[in-house]
Enzyme design. Sequence first.
Site, PDB file in Angstrom:
ATOM      1  N   HIS B 123       0.874  -1.178   0.000  1.00  0.00           N
ATOM      2  CA  HIS B 123       0.000   0.000   0.000  1.00  0.00           C
ATOM      3  C   HIS B 123       0.917   1.236   0.000  1.00  0.00           C
ATOM      4  O   HIS B 123       2.033   1.174   0.524  1.00  0.00           O
ATOM      5  CB  HIS B 123      -0.833  -0.059   1.290  1.00  0.00           C
ATOM      6  CG  HIS B 123      -1.899   0.975   1.425  1.00  0.00           C
ATOM      7  ND1 HIS B 123      -1.617   2.290   1.739  1.00  0.00           N
ATOM      8  CD2 HIS B 123      -3.248   0.894   1.322  1.00  0.00           C
ATOM      9  CE1 HIS B 123      -2.765   2.965   1.825  1.00  0.00           C
ATOM     10  NE2 HIS B 123      -3.767   2.137   1.567  1.00  0.00           N
ATOM     11  N   ASP B 200       3.155  -4.321   7.954  1.00  0.00           N
ATOM     12  CA  ASP B 200       1.897  -3.586   7.845  1.00  0.00           C
ATOM     13  C   ASP B 200       0.773  -4.602   8.059  1.00  0.00           C
ATOM     14  O   ASP B 200       0.494  -5.415   7.189  1.00  0.00           O
ATOM     15  CB  ASP B 200       1.823  -2.936   6.460  1.00  0.00           C
ATOM     16  CG  ASP B 200       0.456  -2.302   6.184  1.00  0.00           C
ATOM     17  OD1 ASP B 200      -0.437  -2.368   7.063  1.00  0.00           O
ATOM     18  OD2 ASP B 200       0.278  -1.754   5.083  1.00  0.00           O
ATOM     19  N   GLN B 203      -4.509  -5.027   7.130  1.00  0.00           N
ATOM     20  CA  GLN B 203      -5.520  -5.922   6.560  1.00  0.00           C
ATOM     21  C   GLN B 203      -5.517  -7.299   7.217  1.00  0.00           C
ATOM     22  O   GLN B 203      -6.391  -8.111   6.935  1.00  0.00           O
ATOM     23  CB  GLN B 203      -5.276  -6.098   5.048  1.00  0.00           C
ATOM     24  CG  GLN B 203      -5.383  -4.824   4.250  1.00  0.00           C
ATOM     25  CD  GLN B 203      -6.805  -4.277   4.211  1.00  0.00           C
ATOM     26  OE1 GLN B 203      -7.777  -4.989   4.484  1.00  0.00           O
ATOM     27  NE2 GLN B 203      -6.943  -3.006   3.884  1.00  0.00           N
ATOM     28  N   LYS B 226     -10.204  -0.353  10.635  1.00  0.00           N
ATOM     29  CA  LYS B 226     -10.386  -1.569   9.829  1.00  0.00           C
ATOM     30  C   LYS B 226     -10.691  -2.769  10.732  1.00  0.00           C
ATOM     31  O   LYS B 226     -11.035  -3.845  10.256  1.00  0.00           O
ATOM     32  CB  LYS B 226      -9.130  -1.845   9.009  1.00  0.00           C
ATOM     33  CG  LYS B 226      -8.909  -0.822   7.890  1.00  0.00           C
ATOM     34  CD  LYS B 226      -7.834  -1.297   6.950  1.00  0.00           C
ATOM     35  CE  LYS B 226      -7.171  -0.192   6.161  1.00  0.00           C
ATOM     36  NZ  LYS B 226      -8.002   0.445   5.166  1.00  0.00           N
ATOM     37  N   CYS B 364      -4.812   2.570  -3.583  1.00  0.00           N
ATOM     38  CA  CYS B 364      -3.577   3.117  -2.979  1.00  0.00           C
ATOM     39  C   CYS B 364      -2.407   2.163  -3.180  1.00  0.00           C
ATOM     40  O   CYS B 364      -1.563   1.992  -2.291  1.00  0.00           O
ATOM     41  CB  CYS B 364      -3.762   3.428  -1.501  1.00  0.00           C
ATOM     42  SG  CYS B 364      -4.984   4.705  -1.200  1.00  0.00           S
TER      43      CYS B 364
END
Lengths: 151, 406
Positions: B123, B200, B203, B226, B364
């Site tokens: 991302h 990261d 998600q 999220k 993104c």
Amino acid sequence: MDDLRELYQETILDHNRKPRNFGPLENANREADGHNPLCGDQLTVYARVNDEGIVEDLHFEGSGCAISKASASLMTEFEKGKSLEAVRADFERFHDLVTSPPDSPAETEGLGKLAVFSGVREYPMRVKCATLAWHALRAALEDDGKTVKTE
Amino acid sequence: MTLNIEAIRKDFPILQTSMRGKPLVYLDTAASAQKPRAVIDAMSDFYRNHYANIHRGVYRLSAEATRRYEATRGRVARFIGAPDEREVIFVRNATEAINLVARSWGEEEIGPGDEIVVTTMEHHANIVPWQMLAEKRGAILRVAAISDEGELDEDDLVRLLGPKTRLLAFTEVSNALGTINPVARLAAIARERGITTLVDGAQAVPHHPVDVAALGCDFYAFSGHKLFGPSGAGVLWGRLPLLDAMPPFLGGGDMIESVSFEGTTFAPVPQKFEAGTPDIASVIGLGAAIDYLDSIGMDRIAEYEHALLLHATDRLREIPGLRIVGTARHKAAVLSFVLDGVHPHDIGTLLDTEGIAIRAGHHCAQPLMKRMGVAATARASLSFYNTREEIDHLAAALRKTREIFC
């Protein structure tokens, strides 16, 4: 789906499937890129303007959604043969049409077939798609070519 | 598949609403998740009954607000398997967490000629901060390749890890493709070479159980919004010795030990990284979201979502002219796709008129889109509140879309 037919009128679907004046223009003396960073759409507008300030020919190429492609296609048809001044006036008229509040009467006078874009008013996220080619055309004619963004 | 989806759906007030006269089908959880009543109520209760600034007041209300805020830190630590709750730093979102590491750790540790390795599927939030750092410090950004299916090319990544590599930053789950990366294996490879790792997890955390200690990475970043919590609260987890050694990111109130015009000494972690009044109520809301998720069970959520992904993959593959972009063997419930002759934005608008919310665009992740050979995709991202019926509705609407445009 009724809402949808307001936005995707048959003319728009047709120009999306078979864009007119698509591809580079030989002997173009003006060109500019339009880029919508939000969706990655990008197109190039080519124009040939003569000494009298008439847009003799107008082409575009690039990739984008149905709204941006049909808008570019119809624009090239509509503006071919017009003076720079007339193009400028059409730009304002078209811009006013697609950005006017959806509950107000659509001011389509003088816009001919471009009136099919009045449905865009219901979809504020799509206004940039409808105006991308127009911004590129204005840049090509006014600033003698550079990349414009609709952001 | 043992979840009571009907009951779960009732926990989310927005799922009872309609969009353009149709029941809302929300398939954009990867952009931001909807909020259960438990989260909305917890924030409302906090504002109505318990609100005060934290770490300041001598009065009971402030002490109570502080207790609740700090208890959430412990709650987050348990949720992600952090060995020490001081390792949990509250930030706004994953983007801020990554920027914090880039600015604080990065500007201290990364020098001219040093190398930072990322992957093609990142991302922008895990690309741009490193580019900015590399530019500032004269370092070099290297990018590991991925396959046509959207899987990380591990051999290429290992090749890139050289004597100058200082950091490996990569996503656990690709937001655009759903690919799940083997975090533990990659972190171990980096560790052997003395390379710091940042993951990261934006998600990943909403989709399956995460245990940062078991993963073996050095930093882990995610967003609360999220994770079915409010926007405004996110988390940076980092190993304590690393955080201890790092200079503050933002200076101000609440992050100091003592201030004089001759000099300031900083508070220990986590306060060192939490300058100014934080988004207190959002942190409380994040805690409520975690309680809610734990009441269902992340392993059960993962299992249900996987079954839903398989169903959706089958349904979408049946549609003429549809191509799924990102077909990794290990995938979270994310389906990116393109439809012949129909631009993703037009798909998005058409589905919107059917009450279906999906994302259309580059997600993104522009370098990834370029690698996959598409300008943009449409993306349906699923969660445990989605049903098979919703997927079938999506498939029917996509067939209709194709009929209109082609």
